[in-house]
Design a protein around this motif. Structure first.
Motif, PDB file in Angstrom:
ATOM      1  N   VAL A 260     -40.478   0.855 -68.671  1.00  0.00           N
ATOM      2  CA  VAL A 260     -40.510   2.144 -67.983  1.00  0.00           C
ATOM      3  C   VAL A 260     -39.649   2.068 -66.723  1.00  0.00           C
ATOM      4  CG1 VAL A 260     -41.989   3.834 -66.838  1.00  0.00           C
ATOM      5  CG2 VAL A 260     -42.814   2.606 -68.871  1.00  0.00           C
ATOM      6  N   ARG A 261     -38.834   3.084 -66.547  1.00  0.00           N
ATOM      7  CA  ARG A 261     -37.954   3.120 -65.376  1.00  0.00           C
ATOM      8  C   ARG A 261     -38.784   3.301 -64.096  1.00  0.00           C
ATOM      9  NH1 ARG A 261     -32.671   4.623 -64.157  1.00  0.00           N
ATOM     10  NH2 ARG A 261     -32.227   5.003 -66.371  1.00  0.00           N
ATOM     11  N   GLU A 262     -38.443   2.513 -63.090  1.00  0.00           N
ATOM     12  CA  GLU A 262     -39.062   2.667 -61.783  1.00  0.00           C
ATOM     13  C   GLU A 262     -38.494   3.916 -61.125  1.00  0.00           C
ATOM     14  OE1 GLU A 262     -39.443   0.076 -57.642  1.00  0.00           O
ATOM     15  OE2 GLU A 262     -38.522  -0.816 -59.428  1.00  0.00           O
ATOM     16  N   PRO A 263     -39.333   4.858 -60.707  1.00  0.00           N
ATOM     17  CA  PRO A 263     -38.825   6.116 -60.135  1.00  0.00           C
ATOM     18  C   PRO A 263     -37.909   5.882 -58.938  1.00  0.00           C
ATOM     19  CG  PRO A 263     -41.187   6.254 -60.544  1.00  0.00           C
ATOM     20  CD  PRO A 263     -40.809   4.811 -60.746  1.00  0.00           C
ATOM     21  N   GLY A 264     -36.845   6.701 -58.851  1.00  0.00           N
ATOM     22  CA  GLY A 264     -35.955   6.664 -57.701  1.00  0.00           C
ATOM     23  C   GLY A 264     -35.075   5.450 -57.611  1.00  0.00           C
ATOM     24  N   THR A 265     -34.822   4.803 -58.743  1.00  0.00           N
ATOM     25  CA  THR A 265     -33.974   3.606 -58.729  1.00  0.00           C
ATOM     26  C   THR A 265     -32.816   3.761 -59.707  1.00  0.00           C
ATOM     27  OG1 THR A 265     -35.282   2.494 -60.439  1.00  0.00           O
ATOM     28  CG2 THR A 265     -35.904   2.112 -58.141  1.00  0.00           C
ATOM     29  N   LEU A 266     -31.762   2.978 -59.466  1.00  0.00           N
ATOM     30  CA  LEU A 266     -30.626   2.888 -60.379  1.00  0.00           C
ATOM     31  C   LEU A 266     -30.675   1.556 -61.105  1.00  0.00           C
ATOM     32  CD1 LEU A 266     -29.417   5.350 -58.862  1.00  0.00           C
ATOM     33  CD2 LEU A 266     -27.195   4.196 -59.020  1.00  0.00           C
ATOM     34  N   ARG A 267     -30.551   1.630 -62.427  1.00  0.00           N
ATOM     35  CA  ARG A 267     -30.425   0.418 -63.231  1.00  0.00           C
ATOM     36  C   ARG A 267     -28.947   0.052 -63.317  1.00  0.00           C
ATOM     37  NH1 ARG A 267     -34.350   1.882 -68.400  1.00  0.00           N
ATOM     38  NH2 ARG A 267     -36.299   1.044 -67.505  1.00  0.00           N
ATOM     39  N   VAL A 268     -28.591  -1.086 -62.764  1.00  0.00           N
ATOM     40  CA  VAL A 268     -27.183  -1.497 -62.684  1.00  0.00           C
ATOM     41  C   VAL A 268     -26.999  -2.809 -63.439  1.00  0.00           C
ATOM     42  CG1 VAL A 268     -25.277  -2.124 -61.158  1.00  0.00           C
ATOM     43  CG2 VAL A 268     -26.902  -0.345 -60.467  1.00  0.00           C
ATOM     44  N   GLY A 269     -26.200  -2.784 -64.494  1.00  0.00           N
ATOM     45  CA  GLY A 269     -25.860  -4.000 -65.210  1.00  0.00           C
ATOM     46  C   GLY A 269     -24.744  -4.747 -64.506  1.00  0.00           C
ATOM     47  N   ILE A 270     -24.762  -6.064 -64.601  1.00  0.00           N
ATOM     48  CA  ILE A 270     -23.708  -6.873 -63.975  1.00  0.00           C
ATOM     49  C   ILE A 270     -23.200  -7.920 -64.965  1.00  0.00           C
ATOM     50  CG2 ILE A 270     -24.482  -6.528 -61.598  1.00  0.00           C
ATOM     51  CD1 ILE A 270     -25.775  -9.333 -61.732  1.00  0.00           C
TER      52      ILE A 270
END
Length: 422
Positions: A260-270
Motif C-alpha cells: 500500500v502506498r504511503e500517503p503523500g509520498t513519491l515512489r522513486v526507483g534508482i
C-alpha cells in the motif's frame, strides 16, 4: 624496477601496460617520466594522451595528442588517437577534420566507426547510420556474422526476415520500436532476441521469438542496429517506442511486493550502474552513495531496481539500507522490472537498460549522463526525441557528478512540492 631507469621507451611501455590494466594514474606518471628523457618522442606523447583520456583529463589529453602531432604531423597512430580524444572531449568538428586529415575510412575502418559516433552524436543521422555499418569491419565486432542475404529495407512481399539483437540490452529495447515498421512491410518477422525480453516483446509484430544464438533461417536477414539506417531515420522521423506488453501476473506480483502506498509520498526507483562488463560503464555509472541524498528529501521513498554485482552496495549500508527497498531480488526478467516501474512515480538513474525500459513505458525517468553520452542523447539539452518522458541531467567537461546530483536533488524537491504540496 626497470633495468635502465633512463630508458624512455621502457617507461612508456610500462605506462601502456598499466593503462590496459586500468591503472591510469600510474600510467600517466610513467609516460611523464619517459618524456623527461625523450621529450621529442611523438609516440610517448600520444601514449600519454591515451592515458589522460582514459582518466577523464580531457583537455590535457587533447593537448598531449596535439604535442604528438606537432612533432610528427603525419603519424597516423597519433591522428587516430587524437580523433578519440577530441570526440570524448566533445570537440566534434575538430574530430571530423582530424578524421579527414588521417585519410578517412579508406585509410582505416576504425576511422569510419569514429566518424559514425561523431555524426550520430551531432544528429547527422543520414550519414551517421551509413558509417555505422562500418562496425562490422572492426576486429572487436562481436555481432552475428550474416549467413543469409542482407535485407535492403524494402517491402518484404511475403518473404521472411531474420532480425537479430545486437549489442546491449538497452540497445535491443531502443531498436524494438522498429519491429512494427518491419512487420508492416508485408513479411514474416523472425526475431532473435534476449530471453529477458520475451514476455515484453511477444506480440503481433513478431511472428517467431527466438533465443539468441540459435540457427539462422529466413529469406533475408538484418541486425536490429541496422534498422534506423535501412528505414531512413532522421531527427524528424524517429518512430515512437514500441508498445511493451506487461503481463498481468507481473503486475500482480509488483502490487503485492510494493504494498500500500504511503500517503503523500513519491515512489522513486534508482539504478546506479549498468552492466559492469560493458567497457564504458565506469564512465556512465556511479556508486550507490550519491543516490542517498534523494532519501534526505521529505516525502521521497527509494526503491532499488539495481541488478548484478553493484547490488552488493545495498548490504554495505548496514542499518541505513532500510532507507531503500531492494527490488532487485524479485526481478526475474524485464517484464517484472516493467511492472515495478509502472507502479513507481519516477526513476532516477545513470544510463543503462532500465532507462530505455522506463522511456518505452512512458514513465518519468531522469537520466544522469556522462559528459559525452550514448548518441541518442545528443550533446546538449534536457530532452531526447527518442524518449519523450525522459529528462536529462548532464555532466560538464570536468566529469564531476556532484553538480549533476545537485541539480537532480533540487528538481526532486520541486517534484515533491508539485505532487504532494510538501
Amino acid at each position: 624496477m626497470l633495468a635502465n631507469p633512463y630508458d624512455a621507451g621502457a617507461w612508456s611501455t610500462l605506462g601502456v601496460l598499466l593503462r590496459r590494466s586500468g591503472k591510469l594514474n600510474e600510467a600517466i606518471v610513467c609516460h611523464n617520466r619517459a618524456l623527461e628523457y625523450a621529450p621529442e618522442n611523438a609516440s610517448i606523447w600520444t601514449n600519454l594522451g591515451n592515458a589522460l583520456t582514459g582518466a577523464g583529463r580531457l583537455m590535457e589529453a587533447v593537448a598531449a595528442q596535439e604535442e604528438a602531432l606537432r612533432r610528427e604531423p603525419y603519424n597516423r597512430t597519433a591522428m587516430f588517437n587524437a580523433v578519440v580524444s577530441l570526440r570524448q572531449a566533445g570537440r566534434f568538428a575538430e574530430a571530423l577534420a582530424m578524421i579527414e586529415r588521417a585519410g578517412g575510412p579508406a585509410a582505416d575502418p576504425a576511422l569510419r566507426w569514429e566518424r559514425a559516433l561523431v555524426r550520430l552524436q551531432i544528429g547527422d543521422y543520414v550519414h551517421g547510420f551509413d558509417d555505422y555499418a562500418g562496425r562490422r569491419s572492426l576486429p572487436s565486432y562481436n555481432g552475428r556474422r550474416a549467413t543469409r542475404p542482407a535485407w535492403d529495407g524494402k517491402a518484404l512481399d511475403g518473404r521472411s526476415v531474420f532480425l537479430t539483437a545486437e549489442q546491449g540490452l538497452g540497445d535491443a529495447l531502443l531498436m524494438a520500436r522498429y519491429l512494427p515498421l518491419v512487420k508492416a512491410l508485408g513479411g514474416r518477422v523472425l526475431y532473435e532476441g534476449h530471453e529477458e525480453f520475451r514476455r515484453l516483446l511477444s506480440g503481433p509484430e513478431i511472428d517467431e521469438y527466438r533465443n539468441w544464438g540459435g540457427p539462422v533461417d529466413g529469406d533475408v536477414e538484418a541486425s536490429q542496429m541496422d534498422l534506423p539506417g535501412l528505414l531512413g531515420t532522421t531527427l524528424a522521423s524517429i518512430p515512437p517506442p514500441v508498445r511493451l506488453r506487461v503481463p498481468e501476473e507481473a503486475r500482480r506480483k509488483a502490487t503485492k511486493i510494493l504494498g500500500v502506498r504511503e500517503p503523500g509520498t513519491l515512489r522513486v526507483g534508482i539504478v546506479w550502474s549498468g552492466r559492469v562488463t560493458f567497457a564504458d560503464n565506469a564512465r556512465r555509472a556511479t556508486s550507490l552513495a550519491p543516490f542517498l541524498r534523494f532519501a534526505e528529501i521529505s516525502g521521497v521513498r527509494l526503491y532499488s531496481l539495481q541488478k548484478g554485482p553493484p547490488e552488493a552496495e545495498l548490504a554495505e549500508l548496514g542499518p541505513a539500507q532500510r532507507l531503500i527497498v531492494p527490488l532487485g531480488p524479485e526481478l526475474e526478467d524485464f517484464a517484472d522490472t516493467a511492472a515495478m516501474v509502472e507502479q513507481l512515480d519516477l526513476v532516477i538513474m545513470t544510463d543503462s537498460s532500465v532507462a530505455h525500459l522506463a522511456g518505452a513505458l512512458g514513465k518519468p525517468v531522469w537520466n544522469l549522463l556522462q559528459y559525452v553520452p550514448y548518441w541518442i542523447y545528443g550533446f546538449a539539452g534536457a530532452w531526447t526525441p527518442w524518449y519523450p518522458s525522459m529528462r536529462l541531467f548532464r555532466q560538464g567537461m570536468d566529469l564531476d557528478w556532484r553538480p549533476v546530483f545537485d541539480a537532480a536533488a533540487e528538481a526532486l524537491r520541486d517534484e515533491v512540492r508539485r505532487r504532494t504540496g510538501r
